[in-house]
Design an enzyme around this catalytic site. Structure first.
Site, PDB file in Angstrom:
ATOM      1  N   ASP A  50       2.774  20.304 -37.309  1.00  0.00           N
ATOM      2  CA  ASP A  50       2.091  21.008 -38.403  1.00  0.00           C
ATOM      3  C   ASP A  50       2.987  22.060 -39.066  1.00  0.00           C
ATOM      4  O   ASP A  50       2.542  22.813 -39.934  1.00  0.00           O
ATOM      5  CB  ASP A  50       0.752  21.618 -37.946  1.00  0.00           C
ATOM      6  CG  ASP A  50       0.778  22.227 -36.566  1.00  0.00           C
ATOM      7  OD1 ASP A  50       1.884  22.422 -36.014  1.00  0.00           O
ATOM      8  OD2 ASP A  50      -0.313  22.531 -36.036  1.00  0.00           O
ATOM      9  N   ASP A  82       4.860  23.887 -32.164  1.00  0.00           N
ATOM     10  CA  ASP A  82       3.690  23.755 -33.044  1.00  0.00           C
ATOM     11  C   ASP A  82       3.612  24.981 -33.969  1.00  0.00           C
ATOM     12  O   ASP A  82       4.075  26.064 -33.606  1.00  0.00           O
ATOM     13  CB  ASP A  82       2.429  23.668 -32.169  1.00  0.00           C
ATOM     14  CG  ASP A  82       1.158  23.356 -32.949  1.00  0.00           C
ATOM     15  OD1 ASP A  82       0.753  22.183 -32.942  1.00  0.00           O
ATOM     16  OD2 ASP A  82       0.573  24.288 -33.544  1.00  0.00           O
ATOM     17  N   HIS A  95      -3.721  25.044 -26.938  1.00  0.00           N
ATOM     18  CA  HIS A  95      -4.630  26.194 -27.054  1.00  0.00           C
ATOM     19  C   HIS A  95      -5.583  26.303 -25.864  1.00  0.00           C
ATOM     20  O   HIS A  95      -6.253  27.331 -25.703  1.00  0.00           O
ATOM     21  CB  HIS A  95      -5.449  26.125 -28.347  1.00  0.00           C
ATOM     22  CG  HIS A  95      -4.629  26.238 -29.597  1.00  0.00           C
ATOM     23  ND1 HIS A  95      -3.802  27.313 -29.841  1.00  0.00           N
ATOM     24  CD2 HIS A  95      -4.488  25.408 -30.667  1.00  0.00           C
ATOM     25  CE1 HIS A  95      -3.195  27.139 -31.008  1.00  0.00           C
ATOM     26  NE2 HIS A  95      -3.590  25.994 -31.530  1.00  0.00           N
ATOM     27  N   HIS A 110       1.140  26.746 -34.568  1.00  0.00           N
ATOM     28  CA  HIS A 110       0.265  27.767 -33.958  1.00  0.00           C
ATOM     29  C   HIS A 110       0.787  28.170 -32.587  1.00  0.00           C
ATOM     30  O   HIS A 110       1.293  27.336 -31.834  1.00  0.00           O
ATOM     31  CB  HIS A 110      -1.159  27.211 -33.822  1.00  0.00           C
ATOM     32  CG  HIS A 110      -1.740  26.686 -35.099  1.00  0.00           C
ATOM     33  ND1 HIS A 110      -1.690  25.345 -35.435  1.00  0.00           N
ATOM     34  CD2 HIS A 110      -2.364  27.318 -36.123  1.00  0.00           C
ATOM     35  CE1 HIS A 110      -2.275  25.179 -36.624  1.00  0.00           C
ATOM     36  NE2 HIS A 110      -2.693  26.358 -37.059  1.00  0.00           N
TER      37      HIS A 110
HETATM   38  N1  Q9C Z   1     -11.966  25.563 -38.277  1.00  0.00           N
HETATM   39  C1  Q9C Z   1      -3.465  22.733 -33.183  1.00  0.00           C
HETATM   40  O1  Q9C Z   1      -2.626  22.623 -34.068  1.00  0.00           O
HETATM   41  N2  Q9C Z   1      -8.088  26.532 -37.251  1.00  0.00           N
HETATM   42  N3  Q9C Z   1      -4.610  23.382 -33.380  1.00  0.00           N
HETATM   43  C2  Q9C Z   1      -9.089  25.711 -37.845  1.00  0.00           C
HETATM   44  C3  Q9C Z   1     -11.032  25.658 -39.322  1.00  0.00           C
HETATM   45  C4  Q9C Z   1      -7.673  26.137 -35.962  1.00  0.00           C
HETATM   46  C5  Q9C Z   1      -4.889  23.999 -34.647  1.00  0.00           C
HETATM   47  C6  Q9C Z   1      -9.768  26.374 -38.972  1.00  0.00           C
HETATM   48  C7  Q9C Z   1      -6.378  25.414 -35.968  1.00  0.00           C
HETATM   49  C8  Q9C Z   1      -6.071  24.865 -34.603  1.00  0.00           C
HETATM   50  C9  Q9C Z   1      -3.272  22.069 -31.876  1.00  0.00           C
HETATM   51 ZN    ZN Z   2      -0.984  23.679 -34.483  1.00  0.00          ZN
END
Ligand code: Q9C
Ligand code: ZN
Length: 349
Positions: free
Chosen positions: A287, A198, A162, A200
């Protein structure tokens, strides 16, 4: 398979993040890498320390002012007020449309907002050191491919996909996959592919390579209309300028089945083959696991073996970089399933 691991990862250990308006323990924790390392050892994989300094590569994928901010951010935070060592800095204001992001403010929180896409990526003491060790692992992995290794796994955290050229976000600070891809380009590969599996969308990696034809970026992910990071990862993002046609997004509806996911993986693999990739970087988020606490795909441990096998059959040298995955105790089993599947896929063709 050689797996790169540094104890430095544990220096990034913020206590909490925001989740549905509440402070909750961080999903992205030091225990993640510890579980993966333990399973790698159990299965007889070789653990090594990173041996390359990623500094020059980091300067090619991140902006100088972002790197300067990140490296001193914790010290700057401590200097603000006594007692800050026990507190976590969070951004509270961002330069959205019509506001200026060309000037760096002096105020610490304003600087943090300038360099953060969300309030979900807490800093701690040692964030820079941990992230730098991860980038060093990515650089080292690319170097090992040059020495004839077929594949290398970076058992590192925090994750990276990200993080863009000049911002952190989604638990990510330095883009390890981009460092590996850039290193492979510099080692003489004219066509490098990055496959991001991933849950996301890998917005940071996409943006870093968006106008380049020498790095093909492909991402399989939850549809950004409903899933983080929301503001990137749509099908119409196909690249720009010289990079037009070298970005492929395969968004899937939240709750997509295993069958749907593997059908998208086939599309990704077909594009990688058509491109004539000479080396591959895999942003290995775990994930997509059915039991992940913050995601909605349905892969089981055996499906991770199948993923690895399919990647092995591509016949390419691969750098695997650990990204997300928050079913912490299952992370080791699932990561090693991919690596063992890969070795089986290489062997069987
Ligand atoms: N703050 C990766 O899998 N959402 N990042 C969080 C609560 C963000 C995931 C919600 C998720 C990011 C590398
Ligand atoms: Zn992720």
């Amino acid at each position: 398979m050689i797996a790169l691991f540094s104890d430095q990862h544990a220096l990034h250990a913020p206590a909490f993040e925001f989740f549905r308006g509440e402070r909750v323990p961080c999903f992205e924790s030091p225990a993640r890498a510890a579980f993966v390392k333990e399973r790698l050892l159990q299965r007889g994989h070789e653990i090594r320390e990173p041996h390359s300094d990623s500094r020059a590569l980091l300067a090619q994928v991140h902006s100088p002012r972002y790197l300067a901010f990140l490296e001193t951010a914790w010290r700057d935070w401590l200097a603000l007020a006594p007692g800050n060592d026990a507190l976590q800095p969070f951004p509270s204001v961002w330069p959205v449309r019509t506001l200026r992001s060309d000037l760096e403010p002096e105020n610490f929180t304003a600087r943090l907002g300038l360099y953060a896409m969300d309030n979900g990526s807490p800093l701690s003491a040692g964030t820079w050191e941990a992230a730098k060790a991860g980038a060093d692992s990515a650089a080292s992995a690319a170097h090992l491919l040059g020495q004839g290794q077929r594949a290398v796994f970076c058992c590192s955290r925090p994750p990276g996909h990200h993080a863009g050229a000049d911002f952190m976000g989604g638990y990510c600070f330095l883009n390890n996959a981009a460092v590996a891809a850039q290193a492979l380009c510099q080692a003489g590969h004219e066509r490098v592919a990055v496959l991001d599996v991933d849950y996301h969308h890998g917005n940071g990696t996409q943006s870093i390579f968006y106008d380049r034809a020498d790095v093909l970026f492909i991402s399989l992910h939850g549809d950004p209309r409903t899933e983080y990071p929301f503001y990137l990862g749509h099908v119409d993002e196909t690249g720009a300028g010289a990079g037009l046609g070298f970005n492929l997004n395969l968004p899937l509806a939240a709750g997509a089945s295993v069958q749907t996911w593997f059908a998208a993986l086939e599309q990704a693999c077909a594009r990688i083959a058509q491109y004539g990739a000479q080396a591959l970087v895999v942003s290995l988020g775990l994930d997509t696991f059915a039991e992940d606490p913050i995601c909605t795909f349905a892969l089981r441990s055996a499906d991770f073996h199948r993923l690895g096998q399919r990647l092995g059959a591509l016949g390419l040298p691969v750098v695997f970089v650990l990204e997300g995955g928050y079913a912490t105790e299952a992370l080791g089993v699932n990561a090693v399933q991919v690596l063992d599947g890969f070795e089986a896929g290489v062997f069987n063709g």
